[in-house]
Design a protein around this motif. Structure first.
Motif, mmCIF file in Angstrom:
data_model
loop_
_atom_site.group_PDB
_atom_site.id
_atom_site.type_symbol
_atom_site.label_atom_id
_atom_site.label_comp_id
_atom_site.label_asym_id
_atom_site.label_seq_id
_atom_site.Cartn_x
_atom_site.Cartn_y
_atom_site.Cartn_z
ATOM 1 N N ASN A 1 0.829 -1.199 0.000
ATOM 2 C CA ASN A 1 0.000 0.000 0.000
ATOM 3 C C ASN A 1 0.875 1.265 0.000
ATOM 4 O O ASN A 1 1.678 1.466 0.910
ATOM 5 N N PRO A 2 0.721 2.135 -1.013
ATOM 6 C CA PRO A 2 1.563 3.333 -1.103
ATOM 7 C C PRO A 2 1.373 4.328 0.034
ATOM 8 O O PRO A 2 2.232 5.196 0.231
ATOM 9 N N LEU A 3 0.269 4.233 0.792
ATOM 10 C CA LEU A 3 0.065 5.195 1.877
ATOM 11 C C LEU A 3 1.173 5.132 2.925
ATOM 12 O O LEU A 3 1.419 6.114 3.631
ATOM 13 N N GLU A 4 1.846 3.978 3.028
ATOM 14 C CA GLU A 4 2.937 3.878 3.986
ATOM 15 C C GLU A 4 4.100 4.798 3.609
ATOM 16 O O GLU A 4 4.892 5.203 4.464
ATOM 17 N N ILE A 5 4.188 5.150 2.323
ATOM 18 C CA ILE A 5 5.241 6.070 1.879
ATOM 19 C C ILE A 5 4.948 7.493 2.356
ATOM 20 O O ILE A 5 5.865 8.319 2.463
ATOM 21 N N ASP A 6 3.702 7.779 2.671
ATOM 22 C CA ASP A 6 3.356 9.097 3.225
ATOM 23 C C ASP A 6 4.172 9.367 4.483
ATOM 24 O O ASP A 6 4.716 10.464 4.670
ATOM 25 N N ASP A 7 4.285 8.371 5.351
ATOM 26 C CA ASP A 7 5.111 8.509 6.552
ATOM 27 C C ASP A 7 6.560 8.798 6.195
ATOM 28 O O ASP A 7 7.194 9.687 6.777
ATOM 29 N N VAL A 8 7.101 8.025 5.259
ATOM 30 C CA VAL A 8 8.516 8.161 4.901
ATOM 31 C C VAL A 8 8.801 9.564 4.364
ATOM 32 O O VAL A 8 9.803 10.198 4.728
ATOM 33 N N ALA A 9 7.906 10.068 3.520
ATOM 34 C CA ALA A 9 8.102 11.401 2.947
ATOM 35 C C ALA A 9 8.031 12.492 4.010
ATOM 36 O O ALA A 9 8.725 13.514 3.913
ATOM 37 N N ILE A 10 7.199 12.286 5.024
ATOM 38 C CA ILE A 10 7.097 13.266 6.114
ATOM 39 C C ILE A 10 8.326 13.213 7.013
ATOM 40 O O ILE A 10 8.900 14.237 7.373
ATOM 41 N N ASP A 11 8.739 12.009 7.367
ATOM 42 C CA ASP A 11 9.801 11.841 8.359
ATOM 43 C C ASP A 11 11.202 12.079 7.798
ATOM 44 O O ASP A 11 12.138 12.347 8.555
ATOM 45 N N PHE A 12 11.340 11.972 6.465
ATOM 46 C CA PHE A 12 12.632 12.196 5.817
ATOM 47 C C PHE A 12 12.417 13.193 4.678
ATOM 48 O O PHE A 12 12.421 12.825 3.499
ATOM 49 N N PRO A 13 12.206 14.453 5.008
ATOM 50 C CA PRO A 13 11.733 15.431 4.032
ATOM 51 C C PRO A 13 12.702 15.734 2.900
ATOM 52 O O PRO A 13 12.287 16.232 1.847
ATOM 53 N N ASP A 14 13.979 15.438 3.077
ATOM 54 C CA ASP A 14 14.950 15.690 2.021
ATOM 55 C C ASP A 14 15.323 14.424 1.244
ATOM 56 O O ASP A 14 16.194 14.459 0.373
ATOM 57 N N LEU A 15 14.674 13.315 1.567
ATOM 58 C CA LEU A 15 14.918 12.057 0.867
ATOM 59 C C LEU A 15 14.130 12.038 -0.439
ATOM 60 O O LEU A 15 12.927 12.275 -0.445
ATOM 61 N N ARG A 16 14.814 11.778 -1.541
ATOM 62 C CA ARG A 16 14.117 11.640 -2.817
ATOM 63 C C ARG A 16 13.596 10.215 -2.926
ATOM 64 O O ARG A 16 14.381 9.261 -2.930
ATOM 65 N N ILE A 17 12.274 10.090 -2.992
ATOM 66 C CA ILE A 17 11.607 8.793 -2.992
ATOM 67 C C ILE A 17 10.996 8.558 -4.371
ATOM 68 O O ILE A 17 10.375 9.455 -4.940
ATOM 69 N N VAL A 18 11.168 7.357 -4.889
ATOM 70 C CA VAL A 18 10.549 6.982 -6.156
ATOM 71 C C VAL A 18 9.513 5.898 -5.863
ATOM 72 O O VAL A 18 9.849 4.808 -5.395
ATOM 73 N N LEU A 19 8.256 6.224 -6.108
ATOM 74 C CA LEU A 19 7.151 5.297 -5.879
ATOM 75 C C LEU A 19 6.984 4.454 -7.143
ATOM 76 O O LEU A 19 6.606 4.972 -8.196
ATOM 77 N N ALA A 20 7.274 3.170 -7.040
ATOM 78 C CA ALA A 20 7.228 2.287 -8.211
ATOM 79 C C ALA A 20 5.853 1.671 -8.385
ATOM 80 O O ALA A 20 5.187 1.298 -7.419
ATOM 81 N N HIS A 21 5.417 1.587 -9.624
ATOM 82 C CA HIS A 21 4.252 0.809 -10.064
ATOM 83 C C HIS A 21 2.892 1.408 -9.716
ATOM 84 O O HIS A 21 1.858 0.823 -10.047
ATOM 85 N N GLY A 22 2.868 2.542 -9.061
ATOM 86 C CA GLY A 22 1.605 3.231 -8.831
ATOM 87 C C GLY A 22 0.578 2.469 -8.016
ATOM 88 O O GLY A 22 -0.619 2.698 -8.128
ATOM 89 N N GLY A 23 1.043 1.542 -7.169
ATOM 90 C CA GLY A 23 0.114 0.783 -6.330
ATOM 91 C C GLY A 23 -0.748 -0.216 -7.068
ATOM 92 O O GLY A 23 -1.721 -0.725 -6.509
ATOM 93 N N ARG A 24 -0.395 -0.497 -8.314
ATOM 94 C CA ARG A 24 -1.244 -1.348 -9.144
ATOM 95 C C ARG A 24 -1.444 -2.738 -8.518
ATOM 96 O O ARG A 24 -0.532 -3.261 -7.895
ATOM 97 N N PRO A 25 -2.601 -3.380 -8.635
ATOM 98 C CA PRO A 25 -3.831 -2.918 -9.292
ATOM 99 C C PRO A 25 -4.912 -2.474 -8.308
ATOM 100 O O PRO A 25 -6.065 -2.341 -8.688
ATOM 101 N N PHE A 26 -4.570 -2.257 -7.028
ATOM 102 C CA PHE A 26 -5.580 -1.937 -6.013
ATOM 103 C C PHE A 26 -5.506 -0.506 -5.482
ATOM 104 O O PHE A 26 -6.521 0.065 -5.092
#
Length: 294
Positions: free
Chosen positions: A173-198
């Motif tokens: 679930n990509p929502l878990e990346i929301d935490d990572v982006a908040i907690d590591f604000p200068d980290l460049r994150i690449v979200l792969a596959h767009g959460g497909r297919p759900f």
């Protein structure tokens, strides 16, 4: 080059297939010229021939440790690093550190970066832990993110499902990346596959919310992009092209590019995804004069 565009495929897989688990190999056999692909996995000249024939300028070799699911470990990453040495201007290798199998998380990241790693891969489904497991006390994961943030190394995080045996799809679930982006604000994150297919809506929310999260389009059939991401044009500045070749169902890098170019998107969006965004995130290296120089 395809239609005047220097294409970077940010997401392909080069592994030492003979060392993968038997049931993983059975999945990889489906619909593929398996024996030919095994040759490619051990001979970078063959990959360069395919890239030249298909008009692909650069590729990202995605690797990560997942011994329980895939049979991959540090040897797999070292294989990719040696493989890419033949053409470092055309092959970028990615590695990973498993937070449950390291005693020196930051040091392990440092060593991979010193060897030439361009991006660090996290695969929650295959490593059996969420992307934000640090919130529940897995300190090693936070140290890995923190070190990548300090060094300016992007982190590629798998989202969505996986077809391989033992994969824990609940962690996609990509929502878990929301935490990572908040907690590591200068980290460049690449979200792969767009959460497909759900989880496409969750993926789009995270991508639009966080300036530091990029979108790796790999693993999504191009024809489904307008349906799954009807507002894709809003993300033009953070799209990264990838094919996921030679994963099951992905028979070639060029075929997916052609399907993407046939979609009713602006020319600027297509060039951004295929060329300019990958070159901003992962700047090309100088030509080496070796096997991969042109």
């Amino acid at each position: 080059m395809i239609d005047g565009i220097r294409v970077t495929d940010c997401h392909i897989h080069i592994h030492p297939w003979r060392e993968l688990r038997d049931d993983v190999l059975e999945v990889l056999r489906r619909g593929q010229d398996f024996e030919r692909l095994v040759e490619v996995m051990y001979d970078p000249r063959l990959l360069l021939e395919i890239m030249d024939a298909e008009g692909i300028d650069r590729v990202g070799l995605v690797n990560y440790p997942a011994p329980e699911v895939m049979g991959t470990d540090l040897r797999t990453i070292l294989h990719a690093a040696r493989y890419a040495e033949s053409a470092p201007d055309r092959m970028m290798w990615y590695g990973g550190v498993h937070p449950r199998h390291t005693t020196d998380p930051a040091g392990d990241v440092d060593r991979l970066v010193e060897m030439g790693m361009r991006m660090l891969k996290v695969h929650p489904n295959h490593q059996a832990l969420p992307a934000n497991a640090y919130a529940d006390g897995l300190d090693a994961q936070a140290e890995i993110y923190r070190r990548c943030e300090a060094l300016g190394i992007p982190v590629l995080i798998h989202t969505g499902t996986s077809v391989f045996p033992r994969a824990r799809c609940k962690y996609g679930n990509p929502l878990e990346i929301d935490d990572v982006a908040i907690d590591f604000p200068d980290l460049r994150i690449v979200l792969a596959h767009g959460g497909r297919p759900f989880w496409m809506r969750e993926a789009f929310f995270v991508l639009r919310r966080h300036a530091n999260v990029w979108f790796d389009l790999s693993g999504i059939p191009p024809k489904l992009l307008p349906e799954w991401f009807p507002k894709l044009a809003e993300l033009e500045h953070k799209l990264l092209w990838g094919s996921d070749w030679p994963s099951p169902g992905v028979t070639g890098m060029r075929r997916n590019v052609d399907q993407f170019l046939a979609l009713p998107y602006a020319a600027s969006l297509k060039r951004a995804a295929l060329e300019t965004n990958p070159e901003r995130l992962l700047p090309p290296l100088p030509l080496t004069g070796g096997l991969g120089s042109r």
